[in-house]
Design a protein around this motif. Structure first.
Motif, PDB file in Angstrom:
ATOM      1  N   ASN A  46      39.672  42.762  39.100  1.00 44.80           N
ATOM      2  CA  ASN A  46      39.594  41.311  39.089  1.00 44.80           C
ATOM      3  C   ASN A  46      39.574  40.778  40.529  1.00 44.80           C
ATOM      4  O   ASN A  46      40.510  40.109  40.968  1.00 44.80           O
ATOM      5  N   ILE A  47      38.513  41.113  41.273  1.00 51.73           N
ATOM      6  CA  ILE A  47      38.397  40.730  42.678  1.00 51.73           C
ATOM      7  C   ILE A  47      37.062  40.035  42.912  1.00 51.73           C
ATOM      8  O   ILE A  47      36.155  40.110  42.084  1.00 51.73           O
ATOM      9  N   ILE A  48      36.962  39.385  44.055  1.00 49.68           N
ATOM     10  CA  ILE A  48      35.698  38.761  44.434  1.00 49.68           C
ATOM     11  C   ILE A  48      34.885  39.816  45.180  1.00 49.68           C
ATOM     12  O   ILE A  48      35.223  40.196  46.308  1.00 49.68           O
ATOM     13  N   ARG A  56      33.436  45.282  39.642  1.00 47.26           N
ATOM     14  CA  ARG A  56      33.540  44.643  40.950  1.00 47.26           C
ATOM     15  C   ARG A  56      34.448  45.515  41.814  1.00 47.26           C
ATOM     16  O   ARG A  56      35.614  45.685  41.496  1.00 47.26           O
ATOM     17  N   SER A  79      49.139  31.773  48.144  1.00 49.94           N
ATOM     18  CA  SER A  79      48.585  31.400  46.843  1.00 49.94           C
ATOM     19  C   SER A  79      48.612  29.881  46.709  1.00 49.94           C
ATOM     20  O   SER A  79      49.688  29.269  46.621  1.00 49.94           O
ATOM     21  N   SER A  84      41.183  29.872  43.594  1.00 48.42           N
ATOM     22  CA  SER A  84      41.275  30.808  42.470  1.00 48.42           C
ATOM     23  C   SER A  84      41.609  32.236  42.881  1.00 48.42           C
ATOM     24  O   SER A  84      41.935  33.053  42.039  1.00 48.42           O
ATOM     25  N   ALA A  85      41.527  32.556  44.175  1.00 47.12           N
ATOM     26  CA  ALA A  85      41.786  33.926  44.622  1.00 47.12           C
ATOM     27  C   ALA A  85      42.765  33.911  45.787  1.00 47.12           C
ATOM     28  O   ALA A  85      42.869  32.930  46.518  1.00 47.12           O
ATOM     29  N   GLN A 117      39.804  39.680  48.195  1.00 42.40           N
ATOM     30  CA  GLN A 117      40.195  38.447  47.506  1.00 42.40           C
ATOM     31  C   GLN A 117      40.438  38.777  46.037  1.00 42.40           C
ATOM     32  O   GLN A 117      39.504  39.158  45.317  1.00 42.40           O
ATOM     33  N   ASN A 119      41.436  37.628  42.319  1.00 46.28           N
ATOM     34  CA  ASN A 119      41.497  36.464  41.444  1.00 46.28           C
ATOM     35  C   ASN A 119      42.861  36.391  40.776  1.00 46.28           C
ATOM     36  O   ASN A 119      43.442  37.408  40.396  1.00 46.28           O
ATOM     37  N   ARG A 120      43.366  35.179  40.639  1.00 49.30           N
ATOM     38  CA  ARG A 120      44.654  35.001  39.955  1.00 49.30           C
ATOM     39  C   ARG A 120      44.462  35.188  38.465  1.00 49.30           C
ATOM     40  O   ARG A 120      43.417  34.858  37.910  1.00 49.30           O
TER      41      ARG A 120
END
Length: 166
Positions: A46-48, A56, A79, A84-85, A117, A119-120
């Motif tokens: 769950n990362i950019i 990803r 945070s 969002s990240a 980065q 994502n939360r």
């Protein structure tokens, strides 16, 4: 018969050990170096990052003095509700990174030169490491600058500084 015994006594003998004895005998000028590893690190989840093959991931290559231990993702950014990240970095337990540390240093966590980065919400990202120990000859060539390897991982920016243990 005497000539045969003299000939047998003067022939080189082979060793059946690990092979280091033979290498050391052939290259007596090469000192024994501490273990150095090529380490491939991949953080996925769950990362950019660009989507490739349905995942990803962010990958980096490092050269670390061993032993190489645990890798962890550490939050380094703040945070904020409007973002969002959150920025994270990879920390790896080792004795330092080559060439930033030309010889092993204190065993602790060191930052890899990678900012991720995250994502939360959702599942936390996974970290996979693959490490390959370099031969003593390869380490010697690196340290003395005789290796003409154009793909040597190097550190630029914020990499290889001691990282917090928590």
């Amino acid at each position: 018969m005497l000539a045969g015994l003299i000939a047998v006594g003067c022939t080189p003998r082979t060793t059946t050990g690990s092979g280091n004895e033979a290498t050391q005998a052939q290259n007596p000028s090469i000192p024994e170096y501490p273990p150095l590893y090529n380490v491939d690190v991949e953080v996925c989840g769950n990362i950019i990052a660009p989507l490739e093959d349905g995942k990803r991931c962010v990958s980096t290559q490092l050269r670390l003095w061993g032993p190489v231990g645990e890798a962890k993702l550490v939050q380094t950014g703040v945070s904020l509700p409007s973002v969002s990240a959150v920025q994270h970095k990879v920390a790896i337990a080792s004795k330092g990174c080559y060439p930033a540390y030309p010889q092993p240093s204190q065993e602790q966590f060191y930052w890899a030169d990678t900012i991720i980065q995250v994502n939360r919400g959702g599942e936390p990202p996974t970290i996979e490491m693959t490490q390959t120990q370099l031969s003593n000859q390869h380490v010697h060539e690196l340290v003395t600058g005789t290796l003409s390897d154009s793909t040597v991982p190097t550190f630029g920016g914020v990499g290889c500084e001691p990282a917090p243990a928590n």
